[in-house]
Design a protein around this motif. Sequence first.
Motif, short mmCIF file in Angstrom:
data_model
loop_
_atom_site.label_atom_id
_atom_site.label_comp_id
_atom_site.label_asym_id
_atom_site.label_seq_id
_atom_site.Cartn_x
_atom_site.Cartn_y
_atom_site.Cartn_z
N VAL A 72 0.81 -1.02 0.11
CA VAL A 72 -0.06 0.05 -0.08
C VAL A 72 1.07 1.44 -0.04
CG1 VAL A 72 -1.71 1.35 1.36
CG2 VAL A 72 -1.96 -1.08 0.89
N PHE A 73 1.82 1.46 0.90
CA PHE A 73 2.66 2.46 1.08
C PHE A 73 3.57 2.65 0.16
CE2 PHE A 73 0.87 1.79 5.04
CZ PHE A 73 0.49 2.88 5.29
N GLU A 74 4.28 1.42 -0.63
CA GLU A 74 5.06 1.57 -1.93
C GLU A 74 4.30 2.36 -2.87
OE1 GLU A 74 7.27 -1.30 -5.01
OE2 GLU A 74 6.64 -2.08 -3.10
N GLU A 75 3.13 1.71 -3.29
CA GLU A 75 2.15 2.18 -4.31
C GLU A 75 1.86 3.78 -4.18
OE1 GLU A 75 1.88 1.07 -7.40
OE2 GLU A 75 3.18 -0.79 -6.79
N ILE A 76 1.39 3.99 -3.10
CA ILE A 76 0.98 5.30 -3.05
C ILE A 76 1.98 6.39 -3.08
CG2 ILE A 76 -0.09 7.02 -1.16
CD1 ILE A 76 -1.88 4.52 -0.25
N SER A 77 3.30 6.15 -2.28
CA SER A 77 4.47 7.10 -2.33
C SER A 77 4.86 7.13 -3.67
CB SER A 77 5.38 6.47 -1.16
OG SER A 77 4.82 6.35 0.24
N ARG A 78 4.80 6.15 -4.59
CA ARG A 78 5.14 6.19 -5.88
C ARG A 78 4.51 7.25 -6.49
NH1 ARG A 78 3.19 4.55 -10.78
NH2 ARG A 78 1.49 3.26 -9.63
N GLY A 79 3.29 7.64 -6.13
CA GLY A 79 2.50 8.75 -6.76
C GLY A 79 2.52 9.94 -5.99
#
Length: 389
Positions: A72-79
């Motif tokens: 969750v935090f990897e994908e959101i932080s990519r944005g």
Amino acid sequence: MDFDLNDDQREFRALLREFVDKEIVPVARDWEHSGRYPSEIVAGFRSLGLFGLTVPEEYGGLDLDPVSFALVFEEISRGWMGVAGILGSHSLACRMIATHGTEDQKRRYLPGLATGERRTGIGLTEPDAGTDLQGIRTVARRDGDHYVVTGTKTWITNARHADPLPVLVKTDKDARPAHRGMSVLLVDADTPGFTVTKDIPKLGYKGTESCEVVLDGARVPAANLLGGVEGRGMQQALSALEWGRVNIAARSVGIAQRAYDEALAYAKQRKAFGRAIADFQAVQLQLASLATTLQAARLMAYWAADRVRQGRADAQTGMAKIFCSEVALQAAIDALKVHGGYGYSTEYEVERLYRDAVLMSIGEGTNDVLRTVVAKSLTRGDAKVGWGG
């Protein structure tokens, strides 16, 4: 040994990636620069059930395993790393309540927290006590069936939306060692004497507020003492921070991934001397190093998350947080170099990635302090270096 995600995790990642690419990536730069609160993104988090990441299913949550939590935090932080903070502090507080709260506290708070109807954060840091939590000065004095709380907290994410806010206090300021006199109180937003005084201006980590909170004789019901027993606050906070280090490691991977994506795309389209700069060996070496350390960081983050699933993992999460955060900063710097002068412009993504990456080595314990945590675990024999370490 399995270095791949399972089918459920891959499907979950695909859902997250679609949401991030559609709802976050197109607006992140403009909203961050304007200071606009990302209400629409928060609504999207609610629709996906992400406020219930660490809430047990019986209270309406997703109760994710730690690796899925990291995704969750990897994908959101990519944005946009800043908006990941809206879920980060909330999820750690929910985990703390779910693990240590009384049945009454779980019933009162967790269902609303799982849906995002309620939001929360964690009130740990003070002006004179950050990584050294035993140095806090906020005091809670028992007065009948209430505690009277006096003190100041700072750098509190979600402070303006938190209801309740778990606050670390000293219920026995004379206890030695100090952690034996520390407790956590769940402070409701409408508590008299509880005030969010100001938002703290920041270099990066925008999209969510970081605030100063003052408790001036705030009267908190004794029923809101987390777990119902005094003196366990440090243990309760540290159990949440273990998941917090996975959170920071994963956010760091997200930043590094976006830095790599931006650098590679720019290198392919930017031309110099009649050729794409991706054809020049100097740029190729930077891209290769960035890709290599990015993949190493991702494996480290997932490994640490899996160790949390198996039990206590102070050393492993500390290692992951240290390594991944430093990879994120170097990745952002390398992406800036690939972009040349344009990397310094606010019209491109990489300057924001650099500003956000700096925080990763500070949040959830500074890297230098975490190195001492890792070292102590190694010398005690709690952790080993090698397969199975």
